[in-house]
Write a protein that holds these residues in place. Structure first.
Motif, PDB file in Angstrom:
ATOM      1  N   ALA B 321       0.831  -1.215   0.000  1.00  0.00           N
ATOM      2  CA  ALA B 321       0.000   0.000   0.000  1.00  0.00           C
ATOM      3  C   ALA B 321       0.862   1.261   0.000  1.00  0.00           C
ATOM      4  CB  ALA B 321      -0.901   0.000   1.229  1.00  0.00           C
ATOM      5  N   LYS B 327      -9.111   1.665   1.062  1.00  0.00           N
ATOM      6  CA  LYS B 327      -9.951   0.686   0.372  1.00  0.00           C
ATOM      7  C   LYS B 327     -11.329   1.281   0.164  1.00  0.00           C
ATOM      8  CE  LYS B 327     -10.474  -3.303   2.432  1.00  0.00           C
ATOM      9  NZ  LYS B 327     -10.410  -4.751   2.837  1.00  0.00           N
ATOM     10  N   GLU B 334     -12.481  -4.813  -2.701  1.00  0.00           N
ATOM     11  CA  GLU B 334     -11.683  -6.040  -2.847  1.00  0.00           C
ATOM     12  C   GLU B 334     -10.841  -6.022  -4.121  1.00  0.00           C
ATOM     13  OE1 GLU B 334     -13.534  -9.831  -1.913  1.00  0.00           O
ATOM     14  OE2 GLU B 334     -15.397  -8.770  -1.511  1.00  0.00           O
ATOM     15  N   GLY B 337      -6.544  -4.115  -2.922  1.00  0.00           N
ATOM     16  CA  GLY B 337      -5.843  -4.108  -1.648  1.00  0.00           C
ATOM     17  C   GLY B 337      -5.528  -5.483  -1.111  1.00  0.00           C
ATOM     18  N   LYS B 338      -6.432  -6.413  -1.288  1.00  0.00           N
ATOM     19  CA  LYS B 338      -6.224  -7.699  -0.628  1.00  0.00           C
ATOM     20  C   LYS B 338      -5.151  -8.565  -1.291  1.00  0.00           C
ATOM     21  CE  LYS B 338      -9.964 -10.363  -2.673  1.00  0.00           C
ATOM     22  NZ  LYS B 338     -11.288 -10.892  -2.383  1.00  0.00           N
ATOM     23  N   PHE B 339      -4.619  -8.082  -2.388  1.00  0.00           N
ATOM     24  CA  PHE B 339      -3.541  -8.829  -3.050  1.00  0.00           C
ATOM     25  C   PHE B 339      -2.157  -8.324  -2.680  1.00  0.00           C
ATOM     26  CE2 PHE B 339      -7.290  -9.209  -5.814  1.00  0.00           C
ATOM     27  CZ  PHE B 339      -7.494 -10.561  -5.626  1.00  0.00           C
ATOM     28  N   MET B 340      -2.093  -7.389  -1.714  1.00  0.00           N
ATOM     29  CA  MET B 340      -0.828  -6.734  -1.395  1.00  0.00           C
ATOM     30  C   MET B 340       0.047  -7.578  -0.479  1.00  0.00           C
ATOM     31  SD  MET B 340      -2.091  -2.798  -1.159  1.00  0.00           S
ATOM     32  CE  MET B 340      -2.427  -1.844  -2.675  1.00  0.00           C
TER      33      MET B 340
END
Lengths: 382, 382, 382, 382
Positions: B321, B327, B334, B337-340
């Protein structure tokens, strides 16, 4: 029917089985033991090309070199094979090309059959029986592919196989003594059922009826899947690792058991014969009942008394060579013998078996955890 | 072009990409990270249905409830999703039905666009950019599917992407100091490139050209794949477990290196830019050269000087991030961000990227072992 | 203490850690990331033999050729290494022989240290710090081995690490600007913390206290482990595949949460600092709190204000090279650089860290799913 | 010897087997099918505690509740068992505590034996035979553990098992007819060899000698491991996946075949009987020779003519229930029956079998890929 008519009839039947498929349905291989319908269509044609046309039809021109390794199955002798697990990723040749290949093979087979070469007869019979075996696999593989789909597509609303019922009941008793088993030489048979030989059987009783969904539900409701006492050690490991709680294709929907059938999703019919049962489940059920599965020789000895042809019946015999078993030379020798380990024999035939394909000496075989065939349970006791 | 024209243009482009496919090509998912073309076509339509039509088009009637869970990707908020690994086993809905679905969505999108609802604009832009991302994945997934086939089918003989070459050479030097990176707010951008902020960079030099096949072959021939000194520890494990000895799609045929391209199998062109390289390979190559990969901030600071758009360029920055990253609420949150975690940033664009889709602040990201995108190598040094 | 005294002190401390073990406890490797205590004892000795005695002590005779490959860790340069996963199957050399090896190394190290060879100093410091790192791993690996045992053996009833509490509370605020980070050259440091350089930080706030068991229980009871919104996508997959529902070593016994500690099984102490937390869990907890983890540079900038040394603190920074990072030549160059992928930085120190071993520029690193170290959570916000 | 003397003798023999071990050697479980020596020592004692002392010795006090679940093997009836794969991670109870447990059991068994309770006799015989079975497993598991060690530790230089040779040669012929097999009721026997029954055998010939290393080397040198024609399909997959190129414990050192033996590493002795052979290898060897393995009934019918006791001899019979097989009630019923799937029968005895333990009706069984027992090859032909 003469042999040409039989050939044509069997080949046509294979295509009929696929007639309601969409192009997309021909492609996937959802698990290793299932093959794409496209592959079955091509492979059964390749068998005739490889073992008949290439050798016995003068000036025969191979349809396409690529097809030889794409559609070989396990015949190591013939050349490099495609990895079995990758069959579902091969989009070309297309379905249309595969049908063209079938057509090409059929046209040349007509030429070969007109030659009336006596050498050809035995391999031709094998090719026809091989294609019939793939017809059954086609049906069970199509069911598996459609059954993977969360929207449960229908194959054919008019097929009622999963609702077949018993026509008999009670037990037959057989006395101790020497019995003869194995094929005696008339008509076509596979190498694994040769040669006819004597076995000594103790006195036994064998049931005239197969187990129904109702009886199997009683086993489930009695906690059959959660009591290790009924299970072989590897069966117990198998149900726990795979969270098996019912036969394949059973789904509990809103508290009620349903089953995916060739005709779509249906409520369980209690009178119908239970099917899609692994050997592990069949053996556990028998243990729960205080009985056992018959051996393949008990089954064969009793077969003249049995009504059969609805479910493949698990026996408690391992798939092993008969005395005097001889492997054929060359690639044809790979047909059966090399699978004689870790598999159990099933006898009879199922609703999906091609007509006139099975016989009382026929030995089908699968691993004890496999259950995508139309398998069932017949009990025996002493 | 106004937004309606852009919408129509982008949607049409997706279908153009698939225009040369056979029905069979739309079905398989040979590995987890590749999706069936059918799925891309449906999923990008589902995005407009789920986030725009259902919410903003009065009286909109959902095309089919089943499509909602079949073609959702990873949006846990929206409902139960199909298991990603099973996408290749779903033969229904058919390709024709998926095109019908696309058509239905497009017709209703025309209605929605006529309403000129200002609330819709931001999600519409997101949907268009989302579809463009899937266009690139469609191209690389189609290449992967065709590349699995031992007979190497051609996608389009007129595509010459794998033969693209450098137009510049030499290094640019940049002085130490504070630089600004991140998107500044004009035009569309993804949440992961917000907000614009300062970074402090040491003095660095960055290459004007990308690495060619010739240079990469020198690395291979110098034993690059068998000397652990060049490799990250996990990279070394990865090449050994997977027996990696060259970029993806390279095949040694009769002693000569070939490459599977969109136009079929070809001899390696030494002048062309190397592609289908994992981060592990890019980092090992840089180590062998005594240089390093640039960070994503060095790349962005230098981007106004660089000719780019041929290969996604691996940077030595992890995908994390930015300061002040926020977010979005609901399922749209979704998106990125959730792949960071455990992914590395790639900058630039590739031959397969939709036109005008990327920009100098754009952050693409993949796991360090993934290489089915058109990736390449740009070096940096101090 | 002079360097010889430090050497002797550190070596003795390693053996003290093992003094309460039974011979059996030295042997197993229950998972890949844990090493047998016997291996740690031998490997830390091997380090001195390989990098110091063999090169700098005249006429040094290797203790045993077999030990070179049995107790090498990941130093590919030095020779064939034992497969890491097999360390727990090697019963010989025995524990007694390993202590004899340690003794042999120590005797020869006394001789080497008397030579006062200035070349030796840097490698000696590295060897001492290396041994201190293995002291911490010894403690956490012993805890893991004992924690595998269903009868929960006690390591030392007098150790109270898991009950440590906060001494501060509230947030510190730091202004936007250029900060300096990295080691400045005085005293020992690892290559991964060189060289000192400027970073630009946005305004941020960092908590003075670490998260407690009570706060973490609130997260659990609020359904933290069953709401995907809080989790990174790979974290969500990880908790589901591994059925993670609480920190490592937590056990629900008769409805109450307990924790396996160095002093045996105990009820959870709500005031104590939560520990044995993966990065995935730390990030999910922060998300649930509406905050975030600090970056490693925020942490370092703030470190002069922080009380630390109880838990390794996960940061939201990936473990990557600093500008101007230089790998040492030869095997020592394998110490840190090759692990710079897919790992996250932890800062501070833990209850199990050797005294005076860590510092404000120290960069510890683990994969985001690893949690057998004494890890904890410090929050940040803007 | 009376039964008390036999008990004491067998118990002492178990400890003699372990007398040369170091404490460390008692701990590991390198693969699932091998158990730590410590576990064998405790488990064989637990058997007497669970099935005899708890039920038949008045006022018997259990040694330690923890031992019940730690040292149960597969007796699901008795309670929760430890996961089999984790046995090597359990360091406590220590080896000394396990010996103390053995001693406690032995003292109480003396008391029980003095009671001369006739009910006890059958279970006592079972416990003694069970302990003898574990003596053989102890020896083969110790060999496996030492054989994992790259420095090849010696178990006992005076053991010469791997160099045993044939004392006979030639084939015996047996006529077609009804033969009796199975145990007839005198002396101890296991449930799996009951009850005596008739079988019908075709005419067969069976070899008087076992295959030697020299003959097996000829098979290797003739390309036996690279020609699929000799192998069962699953055997072919097994040798390829595991890169099997020779019997277990064979190592090619400086171009010459060596074998790890109980007495350390030695050059292959061409005259010695080949051992550590899987069923797959035995079957492939027989195929290459143009012969076959005997069935277990052929073996039993011929056994009065055979010199045996050096190698367990693979038969081509699957391990299945005899007619009239009855499972005992309760946990003892789990002894044999539940393993009757996917295993092949071995007949005879090996150099590591306890004296007077085996007999001509004894049925040993292992999976077709297992070869850490002292297995060998006897051929048959028609």
């Amino acid at each position: 029917m003469n042999i040409t008519e039989i050939y044509n009839h069997v080949r046509k039947r294979t295509e009929e089985i696929c007639s309601v498929l969409n192009t997309e349905d021909y492609v996937p291989q959802p698990v290793n033991f299932v093959s794409p319908p496209k592959w079955h269509l091509a492979h059964s044609s390749w068998f005739f090309e490889e073992f008949l046309l290439k050798k016995y039809l003068p000036d025969y021109k191979i349809y396409d070199d690529d097809f030889c390794f794409l559609f070989n199955s396990y015949y190591n002798t013939v050349g490099n094979r495609t990895f079995r697990a990758e069959r579902g990723h091969i989009t070309r040749p297309t379905v249309a090309q595969v049908y063209d290949y079938r057509n090409y093979i059929d046209i040349h087979m007509q030429l070969l059959l007109q030659l009336k070469d006596p050498q050809v007869h035995e391999l031709l019979e094998l090719g026809i029986n091989h294609e019939q075996q793939h017809q059954e696999l086609l049906l069970t593989d199509i069911k598996y592919i459609l059954g993977c789909n969360p929207i449960f597509p229908v194959y054919d609303v008019n097929i009622d196989w999963e609702n077949q019922q018993n026509s008999d009941s009670g037990f037959f008793a057989f006395p101790e003594g020497v019995y003869e088993v194995g094929h005696n030489g008339d008509g076509f048979s596979f190498d694994n059922e040769h040669g006819r030989h004597k076995v000594y059987l103790e006195e036994f009783e064998i049931s005239q009826n197969l187990i129904t969904n109702l009886e199997y539900l009683e086993f489930i409701e009695a906690g059959g899947y959660s009591n290790f006492n009924y299970w072989l050690d590897e069966g117990w490991a198998w149900i726990n690792e795979n969270e098996v709680k019912a036969p394949l294709y059973w789904h509990k929907i809103d508290g009620e058991w349903h089953m995916f059938t060739m005709a779509g999703i249906q409520k369980i019919n209690p009178e119908a014969l239970v099917t899609h049962i692994s050997f592990y489940e069949a053996a556990a059920f028998a243990e729960w009942k205080g009985m056992r599965l018959p051996t393949e020789f008990e089954w064969e000895a009793a077969s003249f008394k049995l009504d059969w042809g609805k479910r493949w019946e698990w026996t408690n015999s391992a798939y092993l060579a008969y005395p005097n078993f001889k492997k054929a030379k060359g690639a044809i020798g790979e047909y059966n013998g090399k699978f004689m380990i870790n598999q159990m024999v099933l006898r009879g035939a199922s609703c999906a078996t091609a007509k006139h394909h099975s016989r009382s000496t026929y030995r089908n075989f699968f691993h004890p955890n496999e259950r995508w065939q139309f398998t069932g349970i017949r009990l025996a006791k002493k």
